[in-house]
Design a protein around this motif. Structure first.
Motif, PDB file in Angstrom:
ATOM      1  N   PRO A  64     -59.662  17.050 -46.900  1.00 16.70           N
ATOM      2  CA  PRO A  64     -58.771  17.431 -45.845  1.00 16.70           C
ATOM      3  C   PRO A  64     -58.595  18.551 -45.714  1.00 16.70           C
ATOM      4  CG  PRO A  64     -57.689  16.625 -47.965  1.00 16.70           C
ATOM      5  CD  PRO A  64     -58.943  16.338 -48.080  1.00 16.70           C
ATOM      6  N   LEU A  65     -57.927  19.215 -44.725  1.00 16.26           N
ATOM      7  CA  LEU A  65     -57.447  20.725 -44.602  1.00 16.26           C
ATOM      8  C   LEU A  65     -57.185  21.439 -45.719  1.00 16.26           C
ATOM      9  CD1 LEU A  65     -57.765  23.206 -42.825  1.00 16.26           C
ATOM     10  CD2 LEU A  65     -55.559  22.471 -41.864  1.00 16.26           C
ATOM     11  N   LEU A  66     -55.914  20.588 -46.364  1.00 17.18           N
ATOM     12  CA  LEU A  66     -55.270  21.437 -47.544  1.00 17.18           C
ATOM     13  C   LEU A  66     -56.279  21.488 -48.708  1.00 17.18           C
ATOM     14  CD1 LEU A  66     -52.780  22.646 -48.461  1.00 17.18           C
ATOM     15  CD2 LEU A  66     -51.874  20.291 -49.216  1.00 17.18           C
ATOM     16  N   GLY A  67     -57.116  20.238 -48.814  1.00 11.78           N
ATOM     17  CA  GLY A  67     -57.980  20.220 -49.793  1.00 11.78           C
ATOM     18  C   GLY A  67     -59.028  21.150 -49.763  1.00 11.78           C
ATOM     19  N   ARG A  68     -59.547  21.837 -48.579  1.00  9.42           N
ATOM     20  CA  ARG A  68     -60.529  22.586 -48.399  1.00  9.42           C
ATOM     21  C   ARG A  68     -59.994  24.004 -48.786  1.00  9.42           C
ATOM     22  NH1 ARG A  68     -63.421  22.427 -42.740  1.00  9.42           N
ATOM     23  NH2 ARG A  68     -64.513  24.015 -43.756  1.00  9.42           N
TER      24      ARG A  68
END
Length: 175
Positions: free
Chosen positions: A113-117
């Motif tokens: 996910p974006l936050l994970g990236r």
């Protein structure tokens, strides 16, 4: 009890060794730590409330204890890559183990996910040849691309998947 004791689950007499032991990414600790801090903040109000100090102690101990328990749950949840299989050990009081041999892994999907990236974590989904999968979703894996490559290397080195040979066709002579 405070350590999942991964070595106890290895098939050492068959030559199984740990390639990578993966704890959850630090982001999973944020919520439990905030819960503990909330409980401590309520407990710190005790000297200012007079005769109700016991109530604030009780109200503060509940979230602090729950937060500490959640921290331990996350700490005890380990994803392990060995030269023979992948497995997950989790649980504080009742320990659970789910295993998939390398030969049964058909596909690994990595979702970032974006936050994970931004923070460096992702989620794994394993597709295996087993009908009832005990190990399917592994969430909050730090450095997911590196871990995926580690699994692919182990599978390749074990000879479970052969190298793909690409046929080159020369258009001039039709071969």
């Amino acid at each position: 009890m405070l350590d999942p004791r991964i070595d106890d689950h290895l098939i050492s007499d068959e030559g199984e060794v740990v390639i990578d032991e993966v704890m959850h990414h630090w982001v999973v600790m944020v919520k439990p730590v905030l819960i503990v801090l909330l409980g401590v903040a309520v407990i710190l109000l005790m000297p200012y409330v007079g005769d109700l100090w016991w109530f604030f102690l009780l109200v503060g101990l509940v979230p602090a204890t729950y937060g500490l328990y959640r921290i331990q749950v996350e700490f005890m949840d380990r994803f392990v890559i060995t030269n023979m299989r992948v497995f997950r050990v989790h649980g504080v009081f009742n320990q659970q183990i789910a295993t998939v041999p390398m030969s049964r892994i058909l596909d690994i999907s990595v979702h970032k996910p974006l936050l994970g990236r931004l923070l460096g974590y992702g989620h794994f989904t394993f597709e295996s040849a087993a009908q009832d999968q005990g190990l399917r979703d592994i969430r909050y894996v730090a450095r997911p691309d590196e871990r995926d490559l580690t699994i692919q290397r182990v599978i390749q080195r074990s000879g479970l998947r052969k190298d793909f040979k690409v046929a080159v066709v020369d258009e001039d002579d039709g071969t």
